[in-house]
Design an enzyme around this catalytic site. Structure first.
Site, PDB file in Angstrom:
ATOM      1  CG  ASN A 131      -0.500   0.090   2.498  1.00 47.40           C
ATOM      2  OD1 ASN A 131       0.294  -0.666   2.680  1.00 47.40           O
ATOM      3  ND2 ASN A 131      -1.373   0.228   3.525  1.00 47.40           N
ATOM      4  CB  ALA A 156       3.016  -6.688  -1.449  1.00 52.22           C
ATOM      5  CB  SER A 207      -3.267  -9.130   6.726  1.00 53.45           C
ATOM      6  OG  SER A 207      -2.611 -10.108   6.463  1.00 53.45           O
ATOM      7  CD  GLU A 228       4.464  -0.479  12.795  1.00 53.40           C
ATOM      8  OE1 GLU A 228       3.394  -0.561  13.264  1.00 53.40           O
ATOM      9  OE2 GLU A 228       5.477  -0.017  13.489  1.00 53.40           O
ATOM     10  CG  LEU A 229       0.305  -6.673  12.548  1.00 55.04           C
ATOM     11  CD1 LEU A 229      -0.302  -8.067  13.522  1.00 55.04           C
ATOM     12  CD2 LEU A 229       0.899  -7.387  11.357  1.00 55.04           C
ATOM     13  CB  CYS A 262      -2.156   0.629   8.298  1.00 51.08           C
ATOM     14  SG  CYS A 262      -0.954   1.857   8.411  1.00 51.08           S
TER      15      CYS A 262
HETATM   16  P1  NAP Z   1      -0.612  -9.134   3.792  1.00 52.64           P
HETATM   17  O1  NAP Z   1      -1.552 -10.163   2.834  1.00 52.64           O
HETATM   18  O2  NAP Z   1      -0.391  -9.549   4.924  1.00 52.64           O
HETATM   19  O3  NAP Z   1       0.799  -8.666   2.854  1.00 52.64           O
HETATM   20  C1  NAP Z   1       1.731  -8.119   3.364  1.00 52.64           C
HETATM   21  C2  NAP Z   1       2.923  -8.689   3.169  1.00 52.64           C
HETATM   22  O4  NAP Z   1       2.949 -10.163   3.791  1.00 52.64           O
HETATM   23  C3  NAP Z   1       3.257  -9.260   1.879  1.00 52.64           C
HETATM   24  O5  NAP Z   1       4.725  -9.188   1.576  1.00 52.64           O
HETATM   25  C4  NAP Z   1       2.848 -10.665   1.847  1.00 52.64           C
HETATM   26  O6  NAP Z   1       3.285 -11.388   0.553  1.00 52.64           O
HETATM   27  C5  NAP Z   1       3.289 -11.221   3.039  1.00 52.64           C
HETATM   28  N1  NAP Z   1       2.526 -12.140   3.514  1.00 52.64           N
HETATM   29  C6  NAP Z   1       1.193 -12.708   3.348  1.00 52.64           C
HETATM   30  N2  NAP Z   1       1.045 -13.727   4.018  1.00 52.64           N
HETATM   31  C7  NAP Z   1       2.223 -14.080   4.829  1.00 52.64           C
HETATM   32  C8  NAP Z   1       2.250 -15.400   5.376  1.00 52.64           C
HETATM   33  N3  NAP Z   1       1.387 -16.241   5.876  1.00 52.64           N
HETATM   34  N4  NAP Z   1       3.464 -15.175   6.014  1.00 52.64           N
HETATM   35  C9  NAP Z   1       4.453 -14.513   5.712  1.00 52.64           C
HETATM   36  N5  NAP Z   1       4.308 -13.266   4.866  1.00 52.64           N
HETATM   37  C10 NAP Z   1       2.963 -13.113   4.375  1.00 52.64           C
HETATM   38  O7  NAP Z   1      -1.208  -7.632   3.808  1.00 52.64           O
HETATM   39  P2  NAP Z   1      -2.162  -6.836   2.669  1.00 52.64           P
HETATM   40  O8  NAP Z   1      -3.616  -7.301   3.046  1.00 52.64           O
HETATM   41  O9  NAP Z   1      -1.719  -6.760   1.380  1.00 52.64           O
HETATM   42  O10 NAP Z   1      -1.983  -5.453   3.283  1.00 52.64           O
HETATM   43  C11 NAP Z   1      -2.995  -4.724   4.291  1.00 52.64           C
HETATM   44  C12 NAP Z   1      -2.830  -4.816   5.689  1.00 52.64           C
HETATM   45  O11 NAP Z   1      -1.616  -4.203   6.240  1.00 52.64           O
HETATM   46  C13 NAP Z   1      -4.187  -4.375   6.107  1.00 52.64           C
HETATM   47  O12 NAP Z   1      -4.330  -4.889   7.429  1.00 52.64           O
HETATM   48  C14 NAP Z   1      -3.146  -2.860   6.628  1.00 52.64           C
HETATM   49  O13 NAP Z   1      -3.721  -2.229   7.632  1.00 52.64           O
HETATM   50  C15 NAP Z   1      -1.878  -3.217   7.181  1.00 52.64           C
HETATM   51  N6  NAP Z   1      -0.676  -2.229   7.081  1.00 52.64           N
HETATM   52  C16 NAP Z   1      -0.408  -1.834   8.215  1.00 52.64           C
HETATM   53  C17 NAP Z   1       0.546  -0.870   8.405  1.00 52.64           C
HETATM   54  C18 NAP Z   1       0.999  -0.636   9.698  1.00 52.64           C
HETATM   55  O14 NAP Z   1       2.174   0.395   9.807  1.00 52.64           O
HETATM   56  N7  NAP Z   1       0.403  -1.006  10.842  1.00 52.64           N
HETATM   57  C19 NAP Z   1       0.876  -0.124   7.102  1.00 52.64           C
HETATM   58  C20 NAP Z   1       0.289  -0.503   6.108  1.00 52.64           C
HETATM   59  C21 NAP Z   1      -0.464  -1.706   6.033  1.00 52.64           C
HETATM   60  P3  NAP Z   1       2.398 -11.715  -0.670  1.00 52.64           P
HETATM   61  O15 NAP Z   1       2.139 -10.160  -1.328  1.00 52.64           O
HETATM   62  O16 NAP Z   1       3.477 -12.467  -1.502  1.00 52.64           O
HETATM   63  O17 NAP Z   1       1.217 -12.326  -0.386  1.00 52.64           O
END
Ligand code: NAP
Length: 455
Positions: A131, A156, A207, A228-229, A262
């Site tokens: 994002n 990602a 996530s 950071e979720l 987020c």
């Molecule tokens: P996501 O699916 O969790 O992806 C984030 C990263 O994690 C990607 O590089 C993804 O790789 C990897 N990933 C996914 N599943 C994994 C697993 N089981 N084990 C290890 N790595 C894994 O997140 P998203 O849905 O794209 O992003 C949105 C989320 O991020 C929202 O909940 C948002 O609030 C949160 N976010 C938080 C912050 C913060 O600072 N707190 C900032 C930005 C976003 P792949 O792409 O290869 O699946």
């Protein structure tokens, strides 16, 4: 998930990438290990110099980098430019401040001389989301590199060109070969990396399931993580607030990054006394937003990053309606065009205790709640598993103090929008994760805090 650039505004696949095989991953881990042994010996001034150079490159080529971001994940081009500028700022911040953040700290004890020394850990894995494809990486990389660590980026899968561009910037800035490497790999490879002794710690932004899975793999190996979720940040508006400014800010805070931030304001909790007016003004602002091609400078809202995100968001909206919510505007994907476009949406009257009211909506959807007083506002604000940020609006000092004290979140912004700033720590509580990025706290996450005692 395939590693590919797919334009979210058109659905067109522009480029696909072959993931690294096991031998290629092993070679990069070896290189990281070798690079660390030399890099850890470099002076702060050398590291600062290279990081300032990275900032120069970011500033000089910001339009090209912004274009790659917009093409891969759909954020409005003008926001992408601002993101590159912010990356340059975080590089400069740590280039200037890291030497003092990491200087020895003398402590008076029974020793003749005792102090705390901060030392690097080695290769740190950064698992990053799409994002803010540049910002999330630079806010990790700048402090990590200044501390003498080396970085491994698993970005990602939908932003591979951003991932490669960042590796290239850091290399061109003069950091030694191997100090920062991009690994084009899928999420399934992350657990193996955590089990590898060449990887010393990890940070993940993304996530909850991804965070839990990384932390479990790291826990088995007793390795440090920062998570950071997600968030479902409240935006509280009390009766004394400057309503006009609150509404303008509410719109920006919800629509930031096409609603996929987020720390976007997600639940709007408004005092009954001003709720009718707030609702009317918010509706006007949402309906005035221009949706369309994110490359156009006058576009306010571009597409969501992937078809999956669009589908998930739409399902949540339907669940909110099923629970009793009423849609004031939006509520369905835009079917008159290709790409992942979802219109600005406002839903009111969702029962406060419904499970959908506590979820994170990752797109341009505002949930509107009415409350009789500050007690109810704080109770509802805290009634979520998340605790990332909160924005609260009041001109009453006692109310302000209560909001600061009682809201369960990593950050509370009074009369302003929640934002990250290199000078302030950033992170969450509850299921929004743990650990902090940015500021002095951020650079202390991935160091060995060594106690030295000399008689
Ligand atoms: P996501 O699916 O969790 O992806 C984030 C990263 O994690 C990607 O590089 C993804 O790789 C990897 N990933 C996914 N599943 C994994 C697993 N089981 N084990 C290890 N790595 C894994 O997140 P998203 O849905 O794209 O992003 C949105 C989320 O991020 C929202 O909940 C948002 O609030 C949160 N976010 C938080 C912050 C913060 O600072 N707190 C900032 C930005 C976003 P792949 O792409 O290869 O699946």
């Amino acid at each position: 998930m395939a590693i590919a650039t797919i334009n979210p505004a058109t659905g067109e696949t522009l480029k696909t990438f072959e993931p690294l095989n096991d031998a290629e991953i092993a070679a990069k881990l070896d290189l990281a290990l070798q690079a660390f042994e030399e890099y850890r010996q470099t002076s702060f001034s050398k590291r600062s110099h290279a990081l300032q150079k990275a900032a120069d490159i970011l500033e000089q080529e910001k339009a090209e980098f912004a274009k790659v971001m917009t093409l891969e994940m759909g954020k409005p081009f003008k926001a992408a430019i601002a993101e590159v500028e912010k990356c340059a700022a975080v590089c400069r911040y740590y280039a200037e401040n890291a030497p003092s953040f990491l200087a020895d700290v003398a402590v008076k004890t029974d020793a003749s001389h005792s102090f705390v020394r901060y030392q690097p850990l080695g290769a740190i894995l950064a698992v990053m989301p799409w994002n803010f494809p540049f910002w999330q990486v630079f806010r990790f990389a700048a402090p990590a590199l200044m501390a003498g660590n080396v970085g491994l980026l698993k970005h990602a899968s939908n932003v591979p060109q951003c991932a490669l561009a960042i590796e290239d910037i850091i290399q061109r800035a003069g950091f030694p070969k191997g100090t920062f490497q991009t690994l084009l790999i899928g999420a399934a490879k992350v657990a193996d990396l955590m089990a590898d002794e060449r990887v010393k710690a990890a940070t993940l932004t993304g996530s909850e399931p991804a965070g839990a899975s990384l932390a479990a793999a790291a826990g088995k190996q007793i390795k440090k993580t920062v998570l950071e979720l997600g968030g479902s940040d409240p935006f509280i508006v009390l009766a004394s607030a400057d309503l006009e400014t609150a509404v303008v800010t509410a719109t920006t805070a919800r629509m930031l990054n096409n609603g996929q931030s987020c720390i976007a304001a997600k639940r709007f909790i408004v005092a009954e006394a001003i709720a009718d007016k707030f609702e009317k003004l918010l509706l006007e602002k949402f309906e005035a937003l221009k949706i369309g091609d994110p490359m156009q400078l006058d576009t306010d809202l571009g597409p969501l990053a992937t078809p999956g995100i669009l589908q998930d968001l739409n399902q949540q909206v339907q669940a909110a309606i099923d629970s009793g919510g009423k849609v004031l505007t939006g509520g369905h994907p835009l079917s008159d065009r290709s790409g992942n476009f979802y219109p600005p949406t406002i839903i009111k009257d969702i029962p406060h205790d419904s499970s959908i009211a506590k979820e994170e909506f990752f797109g341009p959807v505002a949930l509107l709640f009415r409350v009789p007083n500050i007690d109810a506002a704080i109770k509802l604000a805290n009634d979520t598993p998340f605790g990332l940020g909160a924005s609260a609006w009041t001109t009453n000092e006692q109310e302000r103090d209560r909001l600061v004290e009682e809201i369960e979140a990593g950050a509370v912004f009074i009369n302003g929008m929640v934002k990250s700033d290199p000078r302030l720590p950033f992170g969450g509580t509850k299921r929004s994760g743990y650990g902090r990025e940015l500021s002095i706290q951020g650079i202390h996450e991935f160091v060995n805090v060594k106690t030295v005692w000399v008689k």
